[in-house]
Design a protein around this motif. Sequence first.
Motif, PDB file in Angstrom:
ATOM      1  N   ASP A  95       0.954  -1.240  -0.034  1.00 19.86           N
ATOM      2  CA  ASP A  95       0.051   0.097  -0.032  1.00 19.86           C
ATOM      3  C   ASP A  95       0.819   1.323  -0.031  1.00 19.86           C
ATOM      4  N   VAL A  96       1.205   1.621  -1.068  1.00 18.78           N
ATOM      5  CA  VAL A  96       2.048   2.830  -1.305  1.00 18.78           C
ATOM      6  C   VAL A  96       1.502   4.175  -0.804  1.00 18.78           C
ATOM      7  N   THR A  97       0.240   4.149  -0.512  1.00 17.94           N
ATOM      8  CA  THR A  97      -0.576   5.557  -0.052  1.00 17.94           C
ATOM      9  C   THR A  97      -0.732   5.558   1.631  1.00 17.94           C
ATOM     10  N   GLU A  98       0.008   4.278   2.085  1.00 17.62           N
ATOM     11  CA  GLU A  98      -0.152   4.563   3.530  1.00 17.62           C
ATOM     12  C   GLU A  98       0.037   5.782   4.211  1.00 17.62           C
ATOM     13  N   GLY A  99      -0.632   6.346   5.189  1.00 15.17           N
ATOM     14  CA  GLY A  99      -0.128   7.437   5.762  1.00 15.17           C
ATOM     15  C   GLY A  99       0.074   8.699   5.123  1.00 15.17           C
ATOM     16  N   ALA A 100      -0.235   8.654   3.590  1.00 17.22           N
ATOM     17  CA  ALA A 100      -0.129   9.819   2.697  1.00 17.22           C
ATOM     18  C   ALA A 100      -1.246  10.897   3.004  1.00 17.22           C
ATOM     19  N   PRO A 101      -0.974  11.854   3.399  1.00 20.87           N
ATOM     20  CA  PRO A 101      -2.256  13.179   3.616  1.00 20.87           C
ATOM     21  C   PRO A 101      -3.194  13.266   2.466  1.00 20.87           C
TER      22      PRO A 101
END
Lengths: 191, 393
Positions: A85-91
């Motif tokens: 999940d490369v979107t993890e934690g992305a604001p």
Amino acid sequence: MPERVEVRWHGRGGQGTVTAAKVFADACLSGGRYVQAFPEYGPERSGAPLKAYNRISDTELRMHCPVLHPGIVVVADSTLIDSIDVTEGAPENAVFIVNTAKDPFEMRKKLNASANQKVYTIDATRIAIDSFGRPLPNSPLVGTLAKITGIVSLETILEDVKKSFGKKFSQKIIDGNLDAARRGYEEVKEG
Amino acid sequence: MPKIVAVTGNEAVAEALRQVNPDVCAAYPITPQTDIMQRFSSFAANGKVKTEMILVESEHSAMSACVGASAAGGRVITATSSQGLALMWEILWIASGDRLPIVMPLVNRALSAPINIHGDHSDGMGARDCGWIQLWSENAQEAYDNTIQAFRIAEHLDIRLPAMVCMDGFIISHSITRMEYLEDEKVKSFVGEFKTLNPLLDIEKPVSYGPLILTDYYMEYRKAHEHVMSKVPGVVKQVADEFEKMTGRKYGLFETYRLDDAEVGIVVLNSAAGTTKDVIDEYRAKGIKAGLLKPRLFRPFPYAEVGDALKHLKAVCVLDRADAFGGSFGPLFMDIASSLYIQDKKPLMFNRIYGLGGRDYMPDQAEHVLNELVETAKTGKVQSVKEYIGVRE
């Protein structure tokens, strides 16, 4: 530029992702900025997924831990999106830069990016093969990152690519990487 | 002009060693230190330093060669980590007992078993009582600055003791950050010419090193060591003052951060201090009076000064990146407790063990500890004196 830029790189061992983070940090030194570049060290196997990070700031950087909420996520190998999940934690206002030949709108869908998140694509592997004959997407990606962040000029990036590759490689490879970084800067597409 | 660079902690320390240009270096590779000595041997091979490199087959031999070269009258360095330091242990005591001013960067790494290459403080803590000076460093700049200052402290004619300079493995040793290199000439003149003292190679004045001393004088010899250790803090401060004049960068026996008017405080070594400072700023913005103390000179430990700096707090948490098995508390906690023991009024204290084997110390761990400190200060009760944090149950 915002006061602090935090980047998370997703790549595979052997693709030059860590070098890309280093080159970007070095280029951002100009203008008195504080920089950090560091990988997440694991069993460094070629082809294994890895993460690397950058922090760039106008004020002293004291955090010595991975970036949890990256404003910019660079995906050096788009096949990673299927397993990580490369979107993890992305604001909510995160920016994604993906190395892919695919259409940026298709990539936006695949990442399930929200309306305020931006998705850019660059065919960095193709550019690298064209420019110096090897599928190493790091130089074009550094060019793309310079363009998207706007915190460092193409000229500065090119100087730094020259500096960091100049120690180890032939003029032909250096010129190829300079061309690749320039094309990464110019050919990025927004989706 | 100082040069602004983006380098790793290892690169920075190797650069300091190049600038100092010692006479002899004997080292054996071990992750995460290898990078320092790989770089330094390149300097030697390329004629950037005049150092004689001694090839050895282990860290035990590396430290033994350092002892010989130092007693012979040279300025001597090595570097190590983890198991390497553990293998040197026997000879560490000989280096300090013989009062040999060897300088050794220690890139802190966990001890085996299980084998782990990442940063924690078990190695340095294991060598805590061996009579060496220990300086600890938060980041690459501090590791570089401390390495340069370590030569002046170790070689001071009132001191003549070996010194290790600690920094966190990988977290600092392998991360690139912005820092400043001093000019070669400035480092050279700051460190100065090496002054030999009772060198073995002076055949006009023959001396013995390491003689047998039994019940007759061994205890006096040890008391003399304790006495010379007591002079170290004064020299550390004096060298730091000179260093500040040259660089503008201020160092002391320890660093305090927003501590003077604080009600609660965290004591922590090395890189975790940086992350903690950022979280303290967030808590200050919320009106919580939090502060930090980061030891720099860990051996000898400046008990009186540390106690004075902490005594006004309501609650203190000591974060240890090592445990002292069977000693009930982490090693740093035990020293901080000793510092406060002599104070009439002292804060409530607790100990949290974090980051073993390189487990990331994240801002939420600092938040967790600060919340607990605030609660402890409010209720006047310590929930539990020692716990592991950031660990699976």
